[in-house]
Write a protein that holds these residues in place. Structure first.
Motif, short mmCIF file in Angstrom:
data_model
loop_
_atom_site.label_atom_id
_atom_site.label_comp_id
_atom_site.label_asym_id
_atom_site.label_seq_id
_atom_site.Cartn_x
_atom_site.Cartn_y
_atom_site.Cartn_z
N VAL A 124 0.83 -1.21 0.00
CA VAL A 124 0.00 0.00 0.00
C VAL A 124 0.87 1.26 0.00
N LEU A 125 2.08 1.17 0.55
CA LEU A 125 3.04 2.27 0.42
C LEU A 125 4.30 1.73 -0.23
N GLN A 126 4.77 2.47 -1.24
CA GLN A 126 5.97 2.06 -1.94
C GLN A 126 6.96 3.22 -1.92
N ASP A 127 8.00 3.08 -1.11
CA ASP A 127 9.01 4.14 -0.99
C ASP A 127 8.39 5.50 -0.74
N MET A 128 7.47 5.53 0.20
CA MET A 128 6.77 6.78 0.54
C MET A 128 7.66 7.64 1.45
N SER A 129 7.87 8.88 1.05
CA SER A 129 8.70 9.79 1.85
C SER A 129 8.03 11.14 1.98
N LEU A 130 8.16 11.74 3.14
CA LEU A 130 7.75 13.15 3.31
C LEU A 130 8.38 13.72 4.57
N TYR A 150 1.91 17.61 -0.39
CA TYR A 150 2.29 16.39 -1.09
C TYR A 150 1.04 15.83 -1.74
N VAL A 151 1.16 15.41 -2.99
CA VAL A 151 0.04 14.75 -3.66
C VAL A 151 0.46 13.30 -3.88
N MET A 152 -0.39 12.38 -3.43
CA MET A 152 -0.07 10.96 -3.62
C MET A 152 -0.72 10.41 -4.88
N LYS A 153 0.03 9.59 -5.61
CA LYS A 153 -0.57 8.66 -6.56
C LYS A 153 -0.56 7.32 -5.85
N LYS A 154 -0.86 6.24 -6.53
CA LYS A 154 -0.92 4.95 -5.87
C LYS A 154 0.38 4.66 -5.09
N ALA A 155 0.29 4.68 -3.77
CA ALA A 155 1.35 4.21 -2.86
C ALA A 155 2.57 5.11 -2.69
N CYS A 156 2.66 6.20 -3.46
CA CYS A 156 3.82 7.09 -3.28
C CYS A 156 3.52 8.51 -3.74
N VAL A 157 4.54 9.36 -3.64
CA VAL A 157 4.35 10.78 -3.91
C VAL A 157 4.41 11.08 -5.41
N ALA A 158 3.38 11.80 -5.89
CA ALA A 158 3.37 12.21 -7.30
C ALA A 158 3.90 13.63 -7.44
N PHE A 159 3.70 14.43 -6.40
CA PHE A 159 4.10 15.84 -6.44
C PHE A 159 4.40 16.31 -5.04
N ALA A 160 5.44 17.10 -4.90
CA ALA A 160 5.72 17.76 -3.62
C ALA A 160 6.12 19.19 -3.91
N GLY A 161 5.58 20.12 -3.18
CA GLY A 161 5.97 21.51 -3.41
C GLY A 161 5.16 22.47 -2.58
N LYS A 162 5.37 23.75 -2.88
CA LYS A 162 4.61 24.78 -2.18
C LYS A 162 3.20 24.84 -2.73
N VAL A 163 2.30 25.40 -1.94
CA VAL A 163 0.91 25.53 -2.37
C VAL A 163 0.81 26.27 -3.71
N GLU A 164 1.59 27.33 -3.85
CA GLU A 164 1.52 28.12 -5.09
C GLU A 164 1.96 27.28 -6.29
#
Ligand SMILES: Nc1ncnc2c1ncn2[C@@H]1O[C@H](COP(=O)(O)OP(=O)(O)O)[C@@H](O)[C@H]1O
Ligand SMILES: [Mg+2]
Length: 237
Positions: free
Chosen positions: A17-23, A208-222
């Motif tokens: 359910v999580l694959q190399d999930m980092s934050l 952070y935006v997740m796709k299946k099991a990991c991060v698809a996008f990380a960044g500032k709100v803007e």
């Protein structure tokens, strides 16, 4: 850094359910964790909290490796958890529910900034009016306030809040949003899983935006606001 999770791999039986999930969450930040249903947002919070044990990867809190700690130990290190189901004790009053929150957390008798019932009521005036009501008789919004208030009674430095505005009427969504903002101003960091993009974007420093099991996008709100493709693919219907 306050909280860092690195390359978590979490399974339910044989399903990953999580694959190399980092934050990461820094001191004083509100970080939003977004994504469609079933991507692994709640499992990320549960993996931090020790409610599920990751097979590999690390959870580092205030520089200490807390991977695999049981939930009560994670709470004692200063992480509060507000689950999606809120876990209110239905037969206990508001006051009693709040007092239950003291047990799980950090006890620091010499801390002048420690949360007290009086202080909670300042942030949640509607709870004060309902202090003798039983958990079962509260509205959804009041239960949400109570669940957050109870987590604060353990004096956390960080709270993990799972979908707090879910199922609430628009006015109450706003109230919960404002309550989280006011808590953040007291210095508590927040990792927020939120379905309502407007609420999340108006509160968070980073996303952070997740796709299946990991991060698809990380960044500032803007940056997310400017990133149509990510929003369309992973967030908007
Ligand atoms: N207790 C469980 N047992 C088996 N599978 C689960 C369990 N909890 C969640 N899942 C599955 O794990 C995936 C991620 O779930 P979850 O972390 O709840 O996602 P989200 O919070 O992003 O909606 C989903 O496919 C879900 O069906
Ligand atoms: Mg979830």
């Amino acid at each position: 850094m306050l909280l860092e999770i690195n390359d978590l791999n979490t399974y339910y039986d044989e399903s990953r359910v999580l694959q190399d999930m980092s934050l990461k969450v820094d001191h004083g930040e509100i970080v939003a964790l977004l994504g469609r249903n079933g991507m692994g947002k709640s499992t990320t919070l549960k993996s931090i909290m020790g409610l599920v044990t990751p097979r590999s990867g690390k959870v580092i809190y205030k520089g200490k490796d807390i991977t695999g700690f049981p939930p009560y130990k994670v709470a004692k290190t200063g992480i509060g958890y507000v689950p999606e189901e809120r876990w209110i004790f239905p037969t206990l009053t508001v006051m009693e529910n709040l007092v239950m929150g003291i047990k799980g957390g950090k006890i620091d008798k010499n801390n002048p900034n420690a949360w007290t019932v009086e202080k909670i009521f300042k942030h949640f005036p509607s709870l004060e009016q309902r202090q003798k009501s039983k958990g079962a008789n509260l509205s959804g919004g009041e239960q949400q306030m109570l669940a957050v208030g109870r987590s604060l009674m353990g004096n956390p430095d960080l709270i993990l809040v799972d979908e707090p505005t879910e199922g609430l009427a628009p006015l109450l969504k706003r109230e919960v949003r404002d309550m989280l903002e006011s808590i953040s101003k007291t210095g508590v960091s927040i990792l927020l899983v939120e379905h309502n993009l407007k609420v999340a974007m108006s509160l968070a420093n980073r996303v952070y935006v997740m796709k299946k099991a990991c991060v698809a996008f990380a960044g500032k709100v803007e940056e997310l606001a400017a990133h149509d493709e990510i929003r369309k693919k992973h967030l908007e219907i």
